[in-house]
Design a protein around this motif. Structure first.
Motif, PDB file in Angstrom:
ATOM      1  N   LYS A 156       0.837  -1.204   0.000  1.00  0.00           N
ATOM      2  CA  LYS A 156       0.000   0.000   0.000  1.00  0.00           C
ATOM      3  C   LYS A 156       0.869   1.249   0.000  1.00  0.00           C
ATOM      4  N   TYR A 157       1.970   1.195   0.722  1.00  0.00           N
ATOM      5  CA  TYR A 157       2.911   2.320   0.708  1.00  0.00           C
ATOM      6  C   TYR A 157       3.466   2.517  -0.705  1.00  0.00           C
ATOM      7  N   GLN A 158       3.806   1.433  -1.374  1.00  0.00           N
ATOM      8  CA  GLN A 158       4.304   1.532  -2.752  1.00  0.00           C
ATOM      9  C   GLN A 158       3.258   2.189  -3.655  1.00  0.00           C
ATOM     10  N   MET A 159       2.006   1.780  -3.496  1.00  0.00           N
ATOM     11  CA  MET A 159       0.936   2.336  -4.315  1.00  0.00           C
ATOM     12  C   MET A 159       0.781   3.839  -4.066  1.00  0.00           C
ATOM     13  N   LEU A 160       0.753   4.244  -2.810  1.00  0.00           N
ATOM     14  CA  LEU A 160       0.604   5.666  -2.493  1.00  0.00           C
ATOM     15  C   LEU A 160       1.815   6.465  -2.939  1.00  0.00           C
ATOM     16  N   GLN A 161       2.993   5.870  -2.815  1.00  0.00           N
ATOM     17  CA  GLN A 161       4.209   6.558  -3.254  1.00  0.00           C
ATOM     18  C   GLN A 161       4.205   6.738  -4.763  1.00  0.00           C
ATOM     19  N   ALA A 162       3.723   5.727  -5.489  1.00  0.00           N
ATOM     20  CA  ALA A 162       3.636   5.838  -6.949  1.00  0.00           C
ATOM     21  C   ALA A 162       2.677   6.948  -7.353  1.00  0.00           C
TER      22      ALA A 162
END
Length: 219
Positions: A156-162
């Motif tokens: 989820k962090y990866q998604m928000l960072q993207a």
């Protein structure tokens, strides 16, 4: 026979005149030598200008300008302005599926440059820093959304960072819904169309086409 007084006086007057003539001749011969020495100083004492000025060099001694160090086939704009074409974000549970996707994207004539974290991250590098650098150094991001992806806070962090890296860039973030129904699609991505992984070849051709379409907008 004794000489007459007139001839004796003539002889005495002639000698001083001869001496004067010799002295004038020597003075005239000495004068040019003095002038030459005044105009031409000694050869072992160079003039000040020769000491101050740098030594002259021919054209062959001038070094050519050093060209900037650039990678072969790269430029500062377009597709080659970043290190990767696409960064694949996935959970550890879906590593095999991510590897299959990367193998498909890197194959063929397009030969897309992919970042796969477990393969391309620098050993010893911080996980968060490596991910942020990969996202900022890639034109596109593929989110491999699976049940494991939704249950992993790191994903989820990866998604928000993207989404933070390119909030308004249309087409650079490509969600791939893999093994999930439409109802499970993350609400954070509701404004984006996704690729259905239940289609032919798990939707890999559609993902590749979307990446190539976006890269064409950069040229």
């Amino acid at each position: 026979m004794a000489s007459s007084p007139s001839s004796a006086s003539h002889t005495r007057s002639k000698k001083p005149l001869g001496k004067m003539t010799d002295w004038v001749r020597q003075a005239l011969l000495r004068k040019p030598k003095m002038s030459v020495c005044a105009e031409n100083p000694a050869s072992d004492s160079p003039p000040p200008a020769a000491q101050d000025s740098p030594p002259s060099s021919g054209p062959s001694s001038i070094p050519a300008p050093t060209p900037p160090l650039t990678s072969v086939g790269t430029s500062s704009s377009g597709r080659w302005s970043k290190a990767y074409d696409v960064c694949v974000c996935h959970s550890e549970q879906d590593l095999v599926a991510a590897q299959e996707l990367v193998s498909y994207l890197e194959g063929g004539a397009a030969s897309l440059r992919c970042f796969l974290q477990l393969r391309d991250a620098a050993p010893g590098g911080a996980i968060v820093s490596e991910l942020c650098q990969a996202l900022s150094g890639s034109h596109c991001r593929v989110l491999l959304i699976t049940p494991g992806f939704l249950g992993d806070p790191w994903c989820k962090y990866q998604m928000l960072q993207a989404l933070t890296e390119a909030p308004g860039a249309e087409g650079c973030t490509i969600p791939l819904l893999f093994g999930l129904s439409r109802a499970a699609y993350p609400p954070e991505l509701r404004f984006m169309y996704y690729v259905d992984g239940r289609g032919p070849e798990h939707g890999f051709p559609q993902v590749k086409e979307a990446i190539l379409r976006y890269l064409q907008t950069l040229s």
